[in-house]
Structure formats: structure tokens, C-alpha cells
Scaffold this motif. Structure first.
Motif, PDB file in Angstrom:
ATOM      1  N   ASN A 133     -54.985  26.014  15.489  1.00 53.12           N
ATOM      2  CA  ASN A 133     -55.004  24.788  15.930  1.00 53.12           C
ATOM      3  C   ASN A 133     -53.587  24.401  16.648  1.00 53.12           C
ATOM      4  O   ASN A 133     -53.660  23.647  17.660  1.00 53.12           O
ATOM      5  N   LEU A 134     -52.718  25.056  16.058  1.00 54.97           N
ATOM      6  CA  LEU A 134     -51.335  24.990  16.636  1.00 54.97           C
ATOM      7  C   LEU A 134     -51.295  25.163  18.219  1.00 54.97           C
ATOM      8  O   LEU A 134     -50.530  24.652  18.831  1.00 54.97           O
ATOM      9  N   ALA A 135     -51.962  26.248  18.631  1.00 56.17           N
ATOM     10  CA  ALA A 135     -52.135  26.633  20.038  1.00 56.17           C
ATOM     11  C   ALA A 135     -52.494  25.630  20.840  1.00 56.17           C
ATOM     12  O   ALA A 135     -52.015  25.339  22.190  1.00 56.17           O
ATOM     13  N   GLU A 136     -53.278  24.685  20.374  1.00 59.69           N
ATOM     14  CA  GLU A 136     -53.847  23.463  21.057  1.00 59.69           C
ATOM     15  C   GLU A 136     -53.054  22.404  20.846  1.00 59.69           C
ATOM     16  O   GLU A 136     -53.025  21.269  21.672  1.00 59.69           O
ATOM     17  N   VAL A 137     -52.437  22.001  19.601  1.00 55.72           N
ATOM     18  CA  VAL A 137     -51.855  20.934  19.327  1.00 55.72           C
ATOM     19  C   VAL A 137     -50.447  20.995  19.849  1.00 55.72           C
ATOM     20  O   VAL A 137     -49.812  20.024  20.462  1.00 55.72           O
ATOM     21  N   CYS A 138     -49.719  22.249  20.225  1.00 57.86           N
ATOM     22  CA  CYS A 138     -48.339  22.222  20.660  1.00 57.86           C
ATOM     23  C   CYS A 138     -48.400  22.028  22.147  1.00 57.86           C
ATOM     24  O   CYS A 138     -49.309  22.518  22.534  1.00 57.86           O
ATOM     25  N   PRO A 139     -47.775  20.938  22.723  1.00 57.92           N
ATOM     26  CA  PRO A 139     -47.964  20.452  24.125  1.00 57.92           C
ATOM     27  C   PRO A 139     -47.240  21.657  25.152  1.00 57.92           C
ATOM     28  O   PRO A 139     -47.627  21.421  26.072  1.00 57.92           O
ATOM     29  N   THR A 140     -46.643  22.530  24.515  1.00 59.64           N
ATOM     30  CA  THR A 140     -46.038  23.642  25.382  1.00 59.64           C
ATOM     31  C   THR A 140     -46.422  25.102  24.757  1.00 59.64           C
ATOM     32  O   THR A 140     -47.302  25.259  23.911  1.00 59.64           O
ATOM     33  N   GLY A 141     -45.638  25.987  25.332  1.00 58.28           N
ATOM     34  CA  GLY A 141     -45.826  27.307  24.755  1.00 58.28           C
ATOM     35  C   GLY A 141     -45.162  27.993  23.592  1.00 58.28           C
ATOM     36  O   GLY A 141     -44.864  28.995  23.544  1.00 58.28           O
ATOM     37  N   VAL A 142     -44.888  26.963  22.736  1.00 62.75           N
ATOM     38  CA  VAL A 142     -44.150  27.501  21.477  1.00 62.75           C
ATOM     39  C   VAL A 142     -45.208  28.284  20.705  1.00 62.75           C
ATOM     40  O   VAL A 142     -44.890  29.430  20.178  1.00 62.75           O
ATOM     41  N   PHE A 143     -46.038  27.525  20.480  1.00 62.11           N
ATOM     42  CA  PHE A 143     -47.270  28.312  19.510  1.00 62.11           C
ATOM     43  C   PHE A 143     -48.470  28.641  20.558  1.00 62.11           C
ATOM     44  O   PHE A 143     -49.206  27.819  21.014  1.00 62.11           O
ATOM     45  N   THR A 144     -48.650  29.935  20.605  1.00 60.51           N
ATOM     46  CA  THR A 144     -49.725  30.401  21.542  1.00 60.51           C
ATOM     47  C   THR A 144     -50.719  31.445  20.940  1.00 60.51           C
ATOM     48  O   THR A 144     -50.363  31.850  19.931  1.00 60.51           O
ATOM     49  N   ASP A 145     -52.198  31.619  21.494  1.00 59.78           N
ATOM     50  CA  ASP A 145     -52.970  32.317  20.993  1.00 59.78           C
ATOM     51  C   ASP A 145     -52.656  33.838  20.915  1.00 59.78           C
ATOM     52  O   ASP A 145     -52.525  34.479  22.299  1.00 59.78           O
ATOM     53  N   LYS A 146     -52.437  34.581  19.904  1.00 53.90           N
ATOM     54  CA  LYS A 146     -51.994  35.826  19.925  1.00 53.90           C
ATOM     55  C   LYS A 146     -53.169  36.789  20.450  1.00 53.90           C
ATOM     56  O   LYS A 146     -52.794  37.861  21.045  1.00 53.90           O
ATOM     57  N   THR A 147     -54.220  36.388  20.255  1.00 52.89           N
ATOM     58  CA  THR A 147     -55.586  37.507  20.560  1.00 52.89           C
ATOM     59  C   THR A 147     -55.626  37.242  21.984  1.00 52.89           C
ATOM     60  O   THR A 147     -55.953  38.288  22.647  1.00 52.89           O
ATOM     61  N   LEU A 148     -55.449  36.161  22.495  1.00 55.38           N
ATOM     62  CA  LEU A 148     -55.656  35.896  24.122  1.00 55.38           C
ATOM     63  C   LEU A 148     -54.384  37.006  24.808  1.00 55.38           C
ATOM     64  O   LEU A 148     -54.753  37.618  25.861  1.00 55.38           O
ATOM     65  N   LYS A 149     -53.222  36.587  24.103  1.00 52.96           N
ATOM     66  CA  LYS A 149     -52.183  37.667  24.573  1.00 52.96           C
ATOM     67  C   LYS A 149     -52.558  38.990  24.808  1.00 52.96           C
ATOM     68  O   LYS A 149     -51.972  39.812  25.853  1.00 52.96           O
ATOM     69  N   LYS A 150     -53.433  39.605  24.222  1.00 51.76           N
ATOM     70  CA  LYS A 150     -53.801  41.034  24.050  1.00 51.76           C
ATOM     71  C   LYS A 150     -54.524  41.160  25.458  1.00 51.76           C
ATOM     72  O   LYS A 150     -54.687  42.555  25.770  1.00 51.76           O
ATOM     73  N   HIS A 151     -55.198  40.267  25.893  1.00 54.11           N
ATOM     74  CA  HIS A 151     -55.940  40.335  27.222  1.00 54.11           C
ATOM     75  C   HIS A 151     -56.067  39.230  28.070  1.00 54.11           C
ATOM     76  O   HIS A 151     -56.999  38.650  28.325  1.00 54.11           O
ATOM     77  N   TYR A 152     -54.605  38.886  28.461  1.00 63.59           N
ATOM     78  CA  TYR A 152     -54.068  37.559  28.634  1.00 63.59           C
ATOM     79  C   TYR A 152     -54.961  37.157  30.226  1.00 63.59           C
ATOM     80  O   TYR A 152     -55.121  37.925  31.329  1.00 63.59           O
ATOM     81  N   THR A 153     -55.244  36.007  30.418  1.00 63.52           N
ATOM     82  CA  THR A 153     -55.789  35.350  31.649  1.00 63.52           C
ATOM     83  C   THR A 153     -55.463  33.887  31.551  1.00 63.52           C
ATOM     84  O   THR A 153     -55.585  33.404  30.711  1.00 63.52           O
ATOM     85  N   ARG A 154     -55.236  33.391  32.771  1.00 68.00           N
ATOM     86  CA  ARG A 154     -54.924  32.054  32.976  1.00 68.00           C
ATOM     87  C   ARG A 154     -56.119  31.235  32.761  1.00 68.00           C
ATOM     88  O   ARG A 154     -57.310  31.791  33.296  1.00 68.00           O
ATOM     89  N   LYS A 155     -56.014  30.120  32.351  1.00 65.42           N
ATOM     90  CA  LYS A 155     -57.329  28.924  32.301  1.00 65.42           C
ATOM     91  C   LYS A 155     -57.792  29.085  33.706  1.00 65.42           C
ATOM     92  O   LYS A 155     -59.064  29.269  33.656  1.00 65.42           O
ATOM     93  N   TRP A 156     -57.170  29.070  34.791  1.00 68.04           N
ATOM     94  CA  TRP A 156     -57.942  29.077  35.999  1.00 68.04           C
ATOM     95  C   TRP A 156     -58.960  30.202  36.580  1.00 68.04           C
ATOM     96  O   TRP A 156     -59.659  30.122  37.385  1.00 68.04           O
ATOM     97  N   ASP A 157     -58.598  31.229  35.889  1.00 70.73           N
ATOM     98  CA  ASP A 157     -59.299  32.540  36.022  1.00 70.73           C
ATOM     99  C   ASP A 157     -60.406  33.055  35.031  1.00 70.73           C
ATOM    100  O   ASP A 157     -60.968  33.847  35.021  1.00 70.73           O
ATOM    101  N   LEU A 158     -60.639  31.978  34.100  1.00 65.11           N
ATOM    102  CA  LEU A 158     -61.508  32.118  33.002  1.00 65.11           C
ATOM    103  C   LEU A 158     -62.870  31.372  33.373  1.00 65.11           C
ATOM    104  O   LEU A 158     -62.900  30.337  33.783  1.00 65.11           O
TER     105      LEU A 158
END
Lengths: 902, 154
Positions: free
Chosen positions: A196-221
Motif C-alpha cells: 500500500n505504500l506504493a499508493e499511499v506515497c504521493p510521489t515516487g519514493v515507494f513504488t511497486d517493484k513488480t511493476l518495474k520489471k515490466h514497466y508501463t505508464r498508467k496511460w498505456d495500461l
């Protein structure tokens, strides 16, 4: 409701509520950082400033933080006043002073609350030209990526992790302009809610590491609404896909179920979808070589037709398959030949739980409502490991006593700073009675540890103490009797007492005792609630389809009455002893397995048909509180995969069974189901039918800025591919369609003008933190309008066997006990070893220590496991890692022998 | 290793405190008084003794600039950089101290004699500018007086 004036115009707002919340609920935009609807206000970041006026004649006003103001009749404020606008712009400029200019390479970019707020506050150009402070990042484990340089010190991460979720390994260090949020040292974040830190953090300090493995911007999802398949609570999720693979899961807000959050199993379990264990091709066993060989589906359908024509066919359903798929199987084989496929204990407890709910013995709060309980008694369930989000809710419930005490002192409930000061001093009552130590013990007022029988006896004693007409429990130890009195007193005095139980210790008497307590409380307090957790995503839904117990299928096979078995999305080796399943397999001439993962059961099948998992299928799951919820596919299944129900409908059509040829869409199946099961009429209401349109339009799964769709398959074909068609829902695999405000059950993603982050959700809620506009999705399938509850009689005490017998009880782990999520690499990294938990003196007695191999044997099964000594385990009891990868099924709890040596 | 006497003092203090969290600062001070600073080893031992995770204790330790998480000199010089001292010549004083000791604020002299620490306020605005060495306050200072004062601390 109070009348408040914003820019001199009157608006209605709920009295006593937080002003920021009220303004956002009214549709105004005010930037904020430290505030979060679930975390309350601390007034730290100074970003949500507004101007407050004494009265109509006051022209100067005073700058206040809207998150720290209470709504009161006649309150006059301005959001647009030039001075306060400038104030907000300067605050964000200051917060941004050390923020790097790395948006293009930041995972949060495009869905960043900080970006949104910067634009909203009008800080368009950076003036700070000096050296920025930098930090070393930490390795936080498989789920969360850390990039401290981006931090703006809003403190939300620690407030969520520590204060909200009870985690103790994320802290804030230092002071001044070098504040650091992280762990004391590198290492995996231990909390089960870290994602939940990935959603709670208002910026990119804590992000989803599994997404990083196959990263896609929100607008391309491309996204779709879904329901979590990894436990029985049915948390709502948003599943996002690109190029045919699922990229991440976000929490889909449901005001009655999971609210804003998800557990880590629910968020990161999705990686199983790309696991090497996925089955994607139909296959048939070569009778000569014995090997499975891919085969044309037509040929397989023909073989199945012949097998069915041969008669004596049974179907085995599954609590992880949708209601539709289970129903389709039942239709294929006929109700007399339909077996639920649950283990004996699961079967019994699911049926019991449904029976209790139908009896209306108490109120049955939703998951979210359990947060409001002010006295809780948990019987036999390690909720963090079996129904994780319930643990998060119960962690909120223990703060209600402190919140009430704030209220007495006229401090509003949303004043989180005050609440955190006193929450540990006045913890609300939470009693945990369990077989083994639980992850909620640290929040408990008192802990009771015992066997299922002892827990049930304690429960019956509490019920008796609540209502003396209920039978007393004889021969209770004095300490236990005293504890029962204390629990009963707290529950009776509470305004919203809650009893929690479930299938966690696989014991009927425990659940019955819980029901008795709840019923006794409800007789005098209508708010008294009972919450029963069930193990799997559709345990309840399957329970409603009246399948027969698996044991009976085995008995029929024993008598030679089973020629062929069709097994739907079920690994029988997780449901019954290996010996018995092996024997069953030998007795069936044909075994047809429909599944999306390669299980031990599939490995022995004659025919395998690949079904589609949740991201590639539509269907309904019924959660533990009987709430039917629809999940939608985010992409079309590839290769031979089809949703279970569609595959079964194809078989029926090919084999000419019934009217199944007319089952072309999910709505057809639901209509067929409602015709056979009048009780399940609610199924129709769960989601709009496929032909539902808004102004003639469908709801797009792709956002307005979806890029590259004309060239996505350019490596195969330079022409733009035709989007897949969807006959099962009003959704479309396209950017075109109706965007604003689809019905809540259909919302594929949250996005709103100026709000690109997860906080766009604000614009979809009727009231911030309340239900979604149009009502929270899902329909409770089981009503309890009339009471016909009869108190359960206390179960007789079973004698303890003599000799060297130990009571083997199951223990479950959030990472490890669930079949699908363990196939996710990130989750696999968190699975503890397969350990037998024992008390030190017991281990010594058999000459074992930490790590030594022992042999466990119960009636029909045995296993070799390494010992882990745990001082919290009662003497004579051993914890068995039920359902963990590579661990053999045992029918527990049971008495068994433990001997040294593998 | 925490010493017997430290643990006793910590426990006595803890008994007076509302809760363990409140006792953390005092416990850190007790340990620092005898050792001069809080090493990682000491932090882990103290956290085990208090029954709080090391991170929670370190969060407190790193927040306060008078709890030292690095070794410090035999004498700690706190130089007040509040507004009043700044107006009354704190910058000259600081420059002179740095030159004389050959260290920047936050550093320790190579001989381990002094550590220079900036401090937000020493509470003697009426006698600014001020510095504090160990437990002694020196007020109304000019850079010229520093030599004599420092000479008193070996």
C-alpha cells in the motif's frame, strides 16, 4: 448537515466533519499531501490552506489549514482568495526544493499526486537552482522499490505503515532537511500490507517493484475491475495489462469491502498469471507413450464427447472457480454427480457458515464495518494469515476506544495526531483465542492459546457469561473462567461488539461457539456482529451450489461407479490425502482436468483443457460475507484458454447436452443459474448486463491517452489489429466509449481532470471515504431477514490419547498457504520454509532442535519436516504448515506421532 | 555490552515514565553519558533491553542533535545559531572556531579533543552570542576570548 459558505455561496456539509474532506466531497479542488481519507488529519504539510472569515463583514480573513478545521454552521471560507493561492503555491515550491527533476524516469510519472498538486497549486516553474540533498536508498525486498531523493516529507508512509497497519520496521529518521523514511537497515519490509505504500506515497519514493520489471505508464495500461482470488474476503482490485501480460494490481475502492487498501498477497500474487506453470494448450495423453501431447481442441472435444457418452461421469468443482464455472459443470454432469471439491473440513465449515448467516443470529458486518467494532473476540483464526485485510480492519477497531475518549473531549475523530498520542494508552478490547501465536497478538488485550476444543469451550463459557440461560461449561480452569467473564463483560458493554471466527482452525465447534456468543449478544444489542472468514475466493459461492462432499465422490469411485471425472480448476492433492487421491485416480478410467495452472492433479489427467484465470475471464465470486462480486477480463485469453464456464459450455454444445448450446454469454449462464436456483436471483443484480450502454456507448478499458495502439502488433502485421470483441460485458477493449461515471461495478480505472493519481478516486465517491457514487458494487446473496437461530450445543470433549501423541494443528501463512500466489516470484521470495512448529520441551523430548528433521504421521498421511522451536506453542501441540508448496495434505487437526529423523 | 548500572538506571527511569516510548530518550541519555555516543551495537542492545525495534529507538536517537550516533570528541562545543546570536556575531565566532580547530560544524578534531555542533538555541538570548562546552555556558563572547576558553578544556 450544516450550511457553510465557500466564496460566499452556501453549501451543505456534514457538521463536525473535516473541512478539507467536505470541500473535496463537494467537488472543489484543494491540494493536499499529509492528509489521507483513511489516515485522517495531522496538519503537517500546510498545503491545504484556505482562508477563513469571521463573518460576512470580515474582508481580511485568516489562513487556516482546511484539514484541521471542523465543519460548523455558518463557516465562511475562500479557496480562491489570491493570498491563500499564493500561500499554497509557495508551500509546494518549498516542498519541491529538494525534489529531483526526474519525472521522465520515475515510475510514478503520469499518476503522481505530487505532479497533480504542483499543477493545481500553480507552481509551474522551478526557481531553486542550488544543490539538492541526496540519500542512499534501501533494498526493501521483493515488493517495494525505494527512491528517497523524491521524498517531500509528508509522513504518510510511516503514518500508514506504523500507525495504521501496525508495522514496526519502517521509521522516520533524523530531522531538519535530512529526514529519512526507511528501515533501520536494508531488508525486506515485514508488514503484510507494505504494498500500500506504493499508493499511499504521493510521489515516487515507494513504488511497486513488480511493476518495474515490466514497466508501463498508467496511460498505456488497459484496465478492468476485478476481485482478488487469493483469499475469501473478496477485496476489489484493478487489474492492468499491456502487450498481453498483466502489469500490476491496484486497490479498487469498495466502501463496504476493502476500502483503500489491499494486502501484499492480493497486490503481488498476480505474477502467477505469467508463471511457467500456466497451461495454455489443450493436451491429451498419448496412450502408447503415456506423455501429454498438445492436441487440436476439436479432437479433444470429440474424445470428451465419447467419454461422456460412456456414462458414469462425475464433476468436481472448486472454491477457486467462479460461480458460473461451477454451475456450468454442475449442469454438464447433473446435480447428482456434482461434487464441490472442497476438503471435508472446508466443506463442513463453509456449509456451517452459510447456515449461520441464513439463521440471522446476529448482524453480519461487512469487512469495512468491522473497523467500527469497539470490542472484538477472535476465535481460532490467525486473521493476518488467512484473511489479511480483516487483520488491518481489526487493527483499526482497537483505536475506537481512544477515539471515543477524544469525542468526549470534543476532539474530532479525524484528528489523527491526537488519536495517535492516546491510542496506545487506551487500546480497545481485542481478545485473540488461537491454536498458535498469531500476527495480531501484539494488538491484543489478552491472548488465549489452546486446542480447538479448548477454544470452543472458552467460547461457550463466554456465551454463557453473556446469557446465563445458555449451558455453563463444566470443569473449566479458574483462569479460563475468569477470562471468559472478562471477555463477556467487554463484549456486553460495547456498543458494537464483534465476534470473529472462520475456517482457520478447521473446527466446527469453534465456529458454533462464535455463533452462540454473537447470538447471545445480538439478543440485547442489534449491533452485535459476527464475521466468519472462509478460505477461498469462492468458497461461499460454491457452498451455495449444493455440491456433494469430495469424500462421497471417492466412495462412489471405490464402488466402481465412476468411469470418468471432470475436475474443474482444482488440485485434489490439496483437498485430501495423497493416498486417497492416487487411489481415486486409479479407479477413474478417464480424468479430464480443466485448469489454468499445472497441478499435481493435472499431471495425472488424461485430457487437459486450459481455462482462463481471473484476468482473462469474467465471472462472479461470492466472498465470505455472501457478497457476490463480478470480475471482468482485462484481456482476451490467448491460445486455447477460455473461461471455465465457456469451455464447459463448448463441451456441452459439442456433446449435445441440454440447452447449453444457447449459452453464448455470461448473462445466459446467469439466467440459467437463476432459473435453477431461485435463491441466487441476486446474481442478476450484481453487474449490468452485456447490452448495457450509456448514451449508446460502452465503457472503455483503455484511458484517453492510450498510446501506440495502431502499432502494437507492428512486428506481426503493419495493419492495426481489430480490437477484441466483448459479448459478456458493457466494456470495450478500446479508448472509445463513454468515460465519465460508469456504474461502480464497471469502473476500469480512476482518472479525472487534473487528478491523474490514485486520488482521482475522490471524484468517484459520493462522499470522500464513503460509498462510491451509485453505491458500492456487490450484492449480499444471503439475507437474514428473519431469525431462526437455535443455539448450538457445546461439543463433547474428546479424550486426549495417551502415549507419545501430539495434537497436530494447521497453520497458514499469507505468503505460502495459497495455491496461486505462491507461483508469483515476488511472493515466492517471502515464503518461509516448511517448518513444523513445536514447543522447546516437546522438541527436546524427541531429541530434536531447530532445523532437525522429524517424521510426522497421522492416520492416513505422513510427512518429513524441519522443526522450528517457537516458545508460543503450547506443550503437546505442533503446528503443521498446511497448504504450503510441497507439503502433503493432512486432515487436521488430528492426533499424530512425531519421531526424530526424516 | 550494557552495564549493570546502566540497566538499573534505565529501569528506574522507565518505571517513572508513562510508557516505553517516553522512556527511550532518557535511556539514550543514560547510555550516552557513560560512553559519549551511541554506537550501533549499543543501540541494538538497548532496543532489546527496552523491548522496542531498533528502528523505533534510532528514530528517536537521530531526531535529537544532542544524541550522538557517531563518536564525538572529549569536549562538545555547541554553538548557538539562533537569530539573536546571529545578530550579535555568531558567524564570526563560528568562523574563528572552525579555523582554530580545523573542523567544520558537525566534525571532530583529529586529536579527538573537540566536536563542534551547531545548536538552534541555548536559551540565553539576553547574553548573546553564546556557546556551550560540555556543561558550561559561555556568553557575550567575542572571537578573541575563544583561545582562553578553549585552553581550559584538555
Amino acid at each position: 448537515m450544516a450550511i457553510i459558505y465557500i466564496e460566499n455561496k452556501p453549501y451543505q456539509a456534514p457538521e463536525g466533519k473535516n473541512l478539507l474532506n467536505a470541500c473535496l466531497s463537494l467537488g472543489f479542488n484543494i491540494p493536499y499531501f499529509c492528509w489521507h481519507p483513511a489516515l485522517g488529519s495531522v496538519g503537517a504539510c500546510r498545503q491545504c490552506a484556505v482562508k477563513k472569515y469571521r463573518d460576512e463583514s470580515d474582508t481580511r480573513g485568516q489562513i487556516v489549514m482546511s484539514c484541521m478545521e471542523q465543519v460548523a454552521g455558518g463557516l465562511r471560507i475562500s479557496i480562491d482568495d489570491p493570498e491563500v493561492r499564493e500561500f499554497r503555491a509557495s508551500i509546494i515550491e518549498w516542498l519541491m526544493a529538494n525534489h529531483p527533476h526526474d519525472c521522465p524516469v520515475c515510475d510514478e510519472g503520469g499518476e503522481c499526486h505530487l505532479q497533480d498538486m504542483t499543477v493545481m497549486a500553480g507552481h509551474a516553474y522551478r526557481r531553486y537552482r542550488f544543490k539538492k540533498r541526496t540519500y542512499a536508498n534501501q533494498e526493501l525486498g521483493p515488493f517495494i522499490n525505494h527512491e528517497m531523493n523524491r521524498c517531500i516529507q509528508c509522513y504518510r508512509c510511516v503514518r500508514f505503515y506504523r500507525d495504521y497497519a501496525g508495522g514496526r520496521d519502517l521509521e522516520v529518521f533524523s530531522a531538519h532537511d535530512h529526514v529519512y523514511f526507511g528501515r533501520h537497515d536494508h531488508g525486506t519490509l515485514e508488514s503484510e500490507f507494505s504494498g500500500n505504500l506504493a499508493e499511499v506515497c504521493p510521489t515516487g519514493v515507494f513504488t511497486d517493484k513488480t511493476l518495474k520489471k515490466h514497466y508501463t505508464r498508467k496511460w498505456d495500461l488497459q484496465s478492468a475491475a476485478s476481485v482478488c482470488v487469493h483469499c475469501g474476503l473478496g477485496c476489489n482490485t484493478l487489474v492492468a495489462e499491456r502487450y498481453g501480460s498483466v502489469r500490476r494490481i491496484l486497490s479498487r475502492y469498495n466502501g463496504a469491502v476493502n476500502g483503500y487498501f489491499l494486502c501484499d498477497r492480493g497486490r503481488f500474487g498476480y505474477e502467477f498469471l505469467s508463471s511457467a506453470k500456466r497451461i495454455r494448450r489443450a493436451a491429451k495423453r498419448n496412450s502408447a507413450s503415456g506423455a501429454m501431447e498438445p492436441a487440436d481442441k476439436k479432437i479433444i472435444l470429440r474424445s470428451i464427447k465419447e467419454i461422456i457418452a460412456g456414462g458414469r461421469v462425475i464433476g468436481i468443482g472448486s472454491p477457486r472457480a467462479s460461480v458460473e464455472s461451477n454451475f456450468a459443470l454442475r449442469r454438464l454432469v447433473g446435480p447428482d454427480n456434482f461434487y464441490s471439491g472442497m476438503s471435508a473440513a472446508e466443506e463442513e465449515l463453509t456449509a456451517l457458515s452459510i447456515r449461520i448467516m441464513k439463521s440471522g443470529c446476529a448482524s453480519f458486518p461487512s469487512l469495512r464495518e468491522t473497523e467500527k467494532a469497539d470490542a472484538v473476540f477472535v476465535l481460532g483464526e490467525d486473521v493476518t494469515n488467512t484473511a489479511p485485510m480483516l487483520a488491518l480492519a481489526l487493527r483499526q477497531s482497537v483505536k475506537n476506544r481512544a477515539a471515543a475518549s477524544l469525542k468526549k473531549n470534543r476532539i474530532p475523530e479525524w484528528d489523527n495526531g491526537s488519536l495517535c498520542v492516546i491510542k496506545d494508552e487506551e487500546p480497545g478490547p481485542l481478545f485473540v483465542a488461537s491454536l498458535l501465536p498469531t500476527r495480531l497478538d501484539d494488538a491484543a488485550t489478552r491472548i488465549f492459546r489452546g486446542s480447538p476444543t479448548q477454544i470452543a469451550r472458552l467460547g461457550q463459557a463466554v456465551a454463557h457469561a453473556v446469557n446465563e440461560n445458555l449451558p455453563a461449561v463444566s470443569g473449566l480452569e479458574q483462569a479460563v473462567a475468569k477470562l471468559a467473564e472478562e471477555i463477556a463483560r467487554e463484549l456486553t458493554e460495547a456498543s458494537a461488539p464483534l465476534v470473529v471466527s472462520g475456517a482457520g482452525c478447521l473446527s466446527g465447534p469453534v465456529m458454533e461457539a462464535a455463533a452462540n456468543i454473537a447470538a447471545a449478544l445480538a439478543a440485547v444489542n442489534p449491533r452485535a456482529g459476527l464475521f466468519l472468514a472462509l478460505p477461498e475466493s469462492n468458497s461461499f459461492g460454491l457452498g451455495l451450489l449444493s455440491g456433494k462432499p469430495l469424500d462421497q465422490a471417492f466412495q462412489r469411485a471405490e464402488k466402481g461407479e465412476v468411469r470418468a471425472a471432470i475436475i474443474l480448476e482444482n488440485d485434489l492433492y490439496r483437498r485430501s490425502e495423497k493416498k486417497r487421491v492416487d487411489r481415486f485416480r486409479e479407479q477413474c478410467r478417464h480424468v479430464i482436468v480443466l485448469d489454468f495452472i499445472d497441478t499435481a492433479t493435472a499431471a495425472k489427467a488424461e485430457i487437459i483443457l486450459p481455462t482462463a484465470p481471473f484476468a482473462e475471464a469474467d465471472g462472479t465470486l461470492v466472498n465470505n460475507e455472501g457478497r457476490g462480486q463480478r470480475f471482468y477480463r482485462v484481456m482476451d485469453p490467448e491460445e486455447d484458454c477460455r473461461p471455465g464456464w465457456r469451455m464447459l459450455a463448448e463441451i456441452m454444445e459439442y456433446a449435445g447436452i441440454g440447452d447449453a448450446g444457447q449459452w453464448t454469454t455470461i448473462d445466459d449462464i446467469i439466467a440459467g443459474l437463476c432459473a435453477e436456483e431461485p435463491e441466487l436471483q441476486g446474481m442478476r443484480e450484481i453487474a449490468p448486463p452485456a447490452e448495457f450502454r450509456i448514451y449508446g456507448q460502452r465503457v472503455p478499458r483503455q484511458p484517453h491517452r492510450y498510446s501506440g495502439r495502431t502499432a502494437m502488433k507492428a512486428h506481426e502485421d503493419i495493419h492495426e489489429h481489430k480490437p477484441a470483441l466483448d459479448f459478456d460485458s458493457p466494456l470495450t477493449f478500446s479508448m472509445e466509449g463513454f468515460r465519465s461515471g460508469p456504474p461502480p461495478s464497471l469502473i476500469p480505472f480512476y482518472w479525472s481532470a487534473g487528478w491523474n493519481s490514485v486520488h482521482a478516486l475522490n471524484k468517484f465517491q459520493a462522499e470522500i471515504g464513503g460509498p462510491l457514487r451509485g453505491g458500492d458494487p456487490g450484492i449480499r446473496m444471503v439475507g437474514s431477514s428473519h431469525k431462526n437461530f437455535e443455539y448450538f450445543k457445546p461439543a463433547p470433549v474428546t479424550p486426549t490419547p495417551g502415549g507419545r501423541e501430539y495434537l497436530l494443528v494447521p497453520y497458514f501463512r499469507i505468503f505460502g498457504s495459497e495455491e496461486l500466489s505462491v507461483l508469483s516470484p515476488s511472493i515466492a521470495g517471502r515464503i518461509p520454509g516448511n517448518l513444523l512448529l513445536m514447543n522447546e520441551s516437546d522438541a527436546k523430548r524427541i531429541g530434536a532442535g531447530n532445523g532437525s528433521l522429524v517424521r510426522v504421521a497421522v492416520a492416513d498421511a505422513g510427512a518429513s519436516l524441519a522443526v522450528k522451536i517457537d516458545p508460543g506453542i503450547p506443550e503437546g501441540v505442533a503446528g503443521y504448515p498446511a497448504g504450503m508448496p510441497g507439503v502433503e495434505f493432512m486432515n487436521l487437526p488430528a492426533w499424530g506421532a512425531i519421531t526424530e529423523g526424516g | 555490552m550494557l552495564e549493570e548500572i546502566e540497566m538499573r538506571e534505565i529501569d528506574e527511569d522507565r518505571a517513572r515514565c508513562h510508557n516505553t516510548r517516553a522512556g527511550m530518550i532518557e535511556a539514550l541519555k543514560i547510555v550516552q553519558r557513560r560512553r559519549g555516543w551511541i554506537s550501533d551495537d549499543v543501540l541494538y542492545e538497548l532496543s532489546a533491553h527496552l523491548g522496542v525495534p531498533p528502528g523505533e529507538l534510532d528514530s528517536v536517537a537521530t531526531f535529537y542533535n544532542l544524541i550522538f550516533r557517531k563518536p564525538v570528541g572529549r569536549h562538545r562545543i555547541l554553538i548557538c545559531d539562533s537569530v539573536t546570536c546571529w545578530v550579535m556575531g555568531e558567524e564570526d565566532l563560528k568562523r574563528r572556531l572552525s579555523e582554530k580547530l580545523g573542523i567544520a560544524p558537525g566534525e571532530t578534531t583529529r586529536d579527538g579533543r573537540f566536536t563542534l555542533v551547531p545548536n538552534a538555541c541555548l536559551g540565553v538570548c539576553d547574553r548573546a552570542p553564546a556557546i556551550m562546552i560540555d556543561d558550561d555556558l559561555h556568553t557575550g563572547l567575542t572571537p578573541a576570548q575563544l583561545d582562553a576558553i578553549l585552553g581550559r578544556y584538555e
